[in-house]
Design a protein around this motif. Structure first.
Motif, mmCIF file in Angstrom:
data_model
loop_
_atom_site.group_PDB
_atom_site.id
_atom_site.type_symbol
_atom_site.label_atom_id
_atom_site.label_comp_id
_atom_site.label_asym_id
_atom_site.label_seq_id
_atom_site.Cartn_x
_atom_site.Cartn_y
_atom_site.Cartn_z
ATOM 1 N N ILE A 512 39.255 2.644 5.994
ATOM 2 C CA ILE A 512 38.817 3.407 4.201
ATOM 3 C C ILE A 512 37.102 2.290 4.280
ATOM 4 O O ILE A 512 36.992 1.459 4.120
ATOM 5 C CB ILE A 512 39.297 3.010 3.099
ATOM 6 C CG1 ILE A 512 41.358 3.509 3.327
ATOM 7 C CG2 ILE A 512 38.834 4.042 1.671
ATOM 8 C CD1 ILE A 512 41.061 5.334 3.423
ATOM 9 N N TRP A 513 35.912 3.440 4.269
ATOM 10 C CA TRP A 513 35.102 2.412 3.956
ATOM 11 C C TRP A 513 34.348 2.935 2.474
ATOM 12 O O TRP A 513 34.218 4.620 2.153
ATOM 13 C CB TRP A 513 33.276 3.083 4.714
ATOM 14 C CG TRP A 513 32.594 2.602 4.286
ATOM 15 C CD1 TRP A 513 32.128 1.327 3.837
ATOM 16 C CD2 TRP A 513 30.825 3.396 4.214
ATOM 17 N NE1 TRP A 513 30.352 1.532 3.980
ATOM 18 C CE2 TRP A 513 29.911 2.509 4.226
ATOM 19 C CE3 TRP A 513 30.565 4.858 4.692
ATOM 20 C CZ2 TRP A 513 28.888 3.156 3.991
ATOM 21 C CZ3 TRP A 513 29.619 5.275 4.333
ATOM 22 C CH2 TRP A 513 28.139 3.677 4.410
ATOM 23 N N ASP A 514 33.565 3.019 1.595
ATOM 24 C CA ASP A 514 34.219 2.702 -0.543
ATOM 25 C C ASP A 514 32.060 2.567 0.161
ATOM 26 O O ASP A 514 31.916 2.830 -1.758
ATOM 27 C CB ASP A 514 34.921 1.500 -1.267
ATOM 28 C CG ASP A 514 34.536 -0.060 -0.806
ATOM 29 O OD1 ASP A 514 33.108 0.020 0.078
ATOM 30 O OD2 ASP A 514 35.436 -0.378 -1.262
ATOM 31 N N GLY A 515 31.691 2.004 1.006
ATOM 32 C CA GLY A 515 30.177 2.983 -0.183
ATOM 33 C C GLY A 515 29.120 1.073 -0.036
ATOM 34 O O GLY A 515 28.440 1.466 -0.202
ATOM 35 N N LEU A 516 30.130 0.351 1.159
ATOM 36 C CA LEU A 516 29.251 -0.928 0.303
ATOM 37 C C LEU A 516 29.060 -1.678 1.696
ATOM 38 O O LEU A 516 29.697 -1.392 2.980
ATOM 39 C CB LEU A 516 30.314 -2.192 -0.181
ATOM 40 C CG LEU A 516 31.221 -1.078 -1.905
ATOM 41 C CD1 LEU A 516 32.144 -2.087 -2.531
ATOM 42 C CD2 LEU A 516 29.408 -1.539 -2.276
ATOM 43 N N ASN A 517 28.201 -2.515 1.432
ATOM 44 C CA ASN A 517 27.826 -2.727 2.610
ATOM 45 C C ASN A 517 27.508 -4.434 3.123
ATOM 46 O O ASN A 517 29.187 -4.495 2.661
ATOM 47 C CB ASN A 517 26.152 -3.004 2.818
ATOM 48 C CG ASN A 517 25.579 -3.630 1.401
ATOM 49 O OD1 ASN A 517 26.177 -4.284 1.146
ATOM 50 N ND2 ASN A 517 24.457 -3.345 1.566
ATOM 51 N N MET A 518 27.858 -5.141 4.080
ATOM 52 C CA MET A 518 28.269 -6.204 4.711
ATOM 53 C C MET A 518 28.024 -7.396 3.078
ATOM 54 O O MET A 518 28.604 -8.542 3.442
ATOM 55 C CB MET A 518 27.877 -6.435 5.901
ATOM 56 C CG MET A 518 28.201 -6.171 7.049
ATOM 57 S SD MET A 518 27.780 -6.564 8.448
ATOM 58 C CE MET A 518 26.120 -6.076 8.279
ATOM 59 N N ASN A 519 27.650 -6.879 2.862
ATOM 60 C CA ASN A 519 26.496 -7.477 1.351
ATOM 61 C C ASN A 519 27.828 -7.623 -0.244
ATOM 62 O O ASN A 519 27.077 -8.160 -0.577
ATOM 63 C CB ASN A 519 25.613 -8.469 1.133
ATOM 64 C CG ASN A 519 24.680 -8.514 2.267
ATOM 65 O OD1 ASN A 519 25.284 -9.763 3.002
ATOM 66 N ND2 ASN A 519 23.946 -8.223 2.757
ATOM 67 N N GLY A 520 28.297 -6.800 -0.051
ATOM 68 C CA GLY A 520 28.998 -5.947 -1.564
ATOM 69 C C GLY A 520 28.176 -4.486 -1.863
ATOM 70 O O GLY A 520 28.362 -5.079 -2.951
ATOM 71 N N LYS A 521 27.239 -4.367 -1.587
ATOM 72 C CA LYS A 521 26.285 -3.872 -2.775
ATOM 73 C C LYS A 521 26.546 -2.687 -1.579
ATOM 74 O O LYS A 521 26.572 -2.219 -0.701
ATOM 75 C CB LYS A 521 24.897 -4.274 -2.006
ATOM 76 C CG LYS A 521 24.511 -5.981 -3.023
ATOM 77 C CD LYS A 521 22.821 -5.946 -2.642
ATOM 78 C CE LYS A 521 23.095 -7.373 -3.809
ATOM 79 N NZ LYS A 521 21.739 -8.002 -3.312
#
Length: 549
Positions: A512-521
């Motif tokens: 599941i990818w919720d649209g956040l990048n590796m920095n949590g943004k």
């Protein structure tokens, strides 16, 4: 008490293009020849709609036992004149007697029945906001009439329509209930339970007649059976339709033999996966909008309701057919809450065996697959196999289901050519061929089986795509154990998100990818690329991520 149904309405209905699987003569034979419990409303309505021209003089005379008079092609309905007792509840008027053939032995029986009907009314009208049965303009009030009498031995209850002038396509109705449910034919349930399922089933017919008095019987009966379990979930009278329905799984969904009662499972699937009972109500609202005395719009009505929810009749039908094979409470989109109960009642489709051995091509031909029929094949093989359907037409859908051994996981593929990799540890493989669309037709087809190949692993199309503000699901189906890195890139080729896992054997995995990048943004809306890299190959898909503004 006599109510007249005019000759004008009979001629209009009899000239209609609405199809049924039975004639008025067949309805008569079922009404007078059954030796098992029967819901008589469909067959009474069929005779009222289409007249008595197919019946003999003696058969027409026998209809009087059911409160139907036919003289000079004019039909009238009547109730016993000895029902002199009246009990009124908030929404209903019960007519009954304490004497004679139609006697109710205990007044508490009427009070109990009234409580049940009020419960049904409250649930469907007040809570779920279905339209109430249309009021009779010839009555001094809005109470709905229920006549309690000694119905024929195997009848649960009957809902009759009247020709009182109301706004088309609605029609006025009334219900007949039994004066007791003590017979051995009703012994599977208590008397209260029999009253409950009969009251909700017949009252739901009354609701249906307020939406569309022309609607086809399969739609009426399937949703009426659905309504029983929606309110009285623990009675499970509808289980008695399951074994026969699954034993005749190749029959069309809109078949109007006794098969139509088991078709409740289609609406149960809609209820559980596409908006709950509100969607069933929406189907009937669309039926009202599209009502026609000369054209069958039942499928179109359901499709219009599902389209409002971003789905379609075809998509829902195919998913329901898959769910009917999987029959598991843990199958997500293909689950049923009562899967265990359905299975114990005979809820498993009959399948045709096809044995396949490497290097020996096989084929199987089927003639005249009707619209909304599905054929199930059990594919028995230990070798990878590729299956192709010929000819490939938009109206023919082919789907395979492969279950992983000892796991509640299923690999589902669709297309005109499907490869099944048996190097995965599979418990069973089933192939479904369905006829879909809106063309009244039937189709011949051949399925060809040839040697398949090992897929190593596969990356399915992510969904939803576009995302429309929802998390994106990424399906990985791993055949051979290995490390797989799943990476999402933006259009500049920059890594946005990475997931790495070492798979020790065959398995399915939903990321599941919720649209956040590796920095949590949260990332910007736009085009992205999913890449899955294993030991032997790399697979990619495009996705469009749209933020929920």
């Amino acid at each position: 008490m006599i109510w007249i149904l005019s000759i004008f309405t009979l001629c209009s209905a009899n000239a209609s293009g609405l199809k049924t699987n039975f004639s008025t003569k067949e309805s008569y034979d079922l009404l007078f020849g059954e030796d098992s419990t029967i819901h008589a409303t469909t067959h009474i309505t069929n005779i009222i709609r289409n007249g008595t021209e197919d019946l003999t003089t003696s058969e027409i005379k026998n209809l009087e036992q059911l409160g139907i008079l036919s003289q000079n092609r004019e039909i009238s309905t009547f109730t016993p004149n000895d029902l002199v007792q009246v009990f009124e509840s908030e929404h209903f008027r019960f007519h009954y007697t304490n004497e004679g053939t139609n006697a109710v032995s205990d007044p508490n029986y009427i009070f109990q029945m009234a409580e049940v009907f009020e419960e049904v009314y409250s649930f469907y009208i007040d809570t779920l906001n279905f339209s109430a049965p249309v009021s009779d303009p010839e009555s001094d009030d809005t109470l709905y009439d229920i006549f309690v009498e000694n119905l024929p031995t195997y009848y649960f209850g009957i809902t009759y329509t009247k020709n009182t002038s109301v706004s088309s396509p609605a029609c006025v109705s009334y219900i007949k209930m039994r004066n007791n449910y003590n017979g051995t034919q009703f012994s599977e349930h208590t008397e209260l339970e029999n009253i409950q399922v009969t009251a909700v089933h017949e009252f739901f017919h009354a609701i249906q007649f307020s939406y569309n008095c022309y609607e086809r019987f399969w739609f009426m009966e399937a949703t009426a059976v659905w309504s029983e379990d929606e309110l009285y979930n623990n009675v499970n009278d509808h289980y008695r339709y399951i074994s026969s329905w699954f034993s005749n799984i190749n029959k069309s969904l809109d078949d109007e033999s006794s098969h139509m009662y088991g078709s409740f499972i289609f609406f149960q699937y809609i209820d559980e996966h596409l908006g709950g009972p509100n969607t069933i109500r929406l189907c009937w609202e669309k039926s009202h909008e599209l009502a026609s005395p000369i054209q069958d719009n039942s499928i179109e009505s359901i499709n219009a309701a599902l389209s409002d929810l971003g789905s379609s009749f075809e998509e829902t039908y195919l998913r329901m057919r898959i769910a009917n094979k999987i029959m598991n409470i843990n199958a997500g989109l293909y689950s049923y809450e009562e899967a265990d109960g359905y299975r114990s009642a005979g809820g498993y489709p009959l399948e045709k065996d096809i044995f396949y051995q490497k290097g020996i091509p096989q084929e199987d031909t089927y003639l005249s697959l009707d619209l909304f029929e599905t054929i199930y094949y059990k594919i028995r093989t230990s070798d990878p196999v590729k299956i192709e359907i010929i000819p490939y037409e938009n109206n023919l859908s082919m789907t395979s289901i492969a279950k992983l051994k000892d796991q509640d996981q299923w690999l589902i593929k669709s297309g005109n050519e499907i490869n099944i990799d048996t190097e995965m540890d599979l418990e069973w493989i089933t192939l479904l061929i369905s006829a879909i669309g809106f063309e009244e037709n039937n189709w011949d087809y051949t399925i060809e089986l040839r040697d398949g190949f090992s897929e190593d692993f596969s990356l399915k199309k992510p969904f939803p795509n576009p995302s429309f503000g929802k998390p994106i699901t990424i399906n990985l189906e791993v055949i051979n154990g290995q490390e797989i890195a799943t990476t999402i890139y933006n259009i500049l080729g920059q890594k946005v998100w990475v997931h790495t896992k070492n798979y020790t054997g065959s398995q399915f995995n939903n990321l599941i990818w919720d649209g956040l990048n590796m920095n949590g943004k949260r990332v910007s809306s736009g085009l992205y690329f999913i890449e899955a890299s294993g030991e032997e190959k790399t697979l990619r898909h495009k996705i469009i991520f749209l933020k929920d503004e």
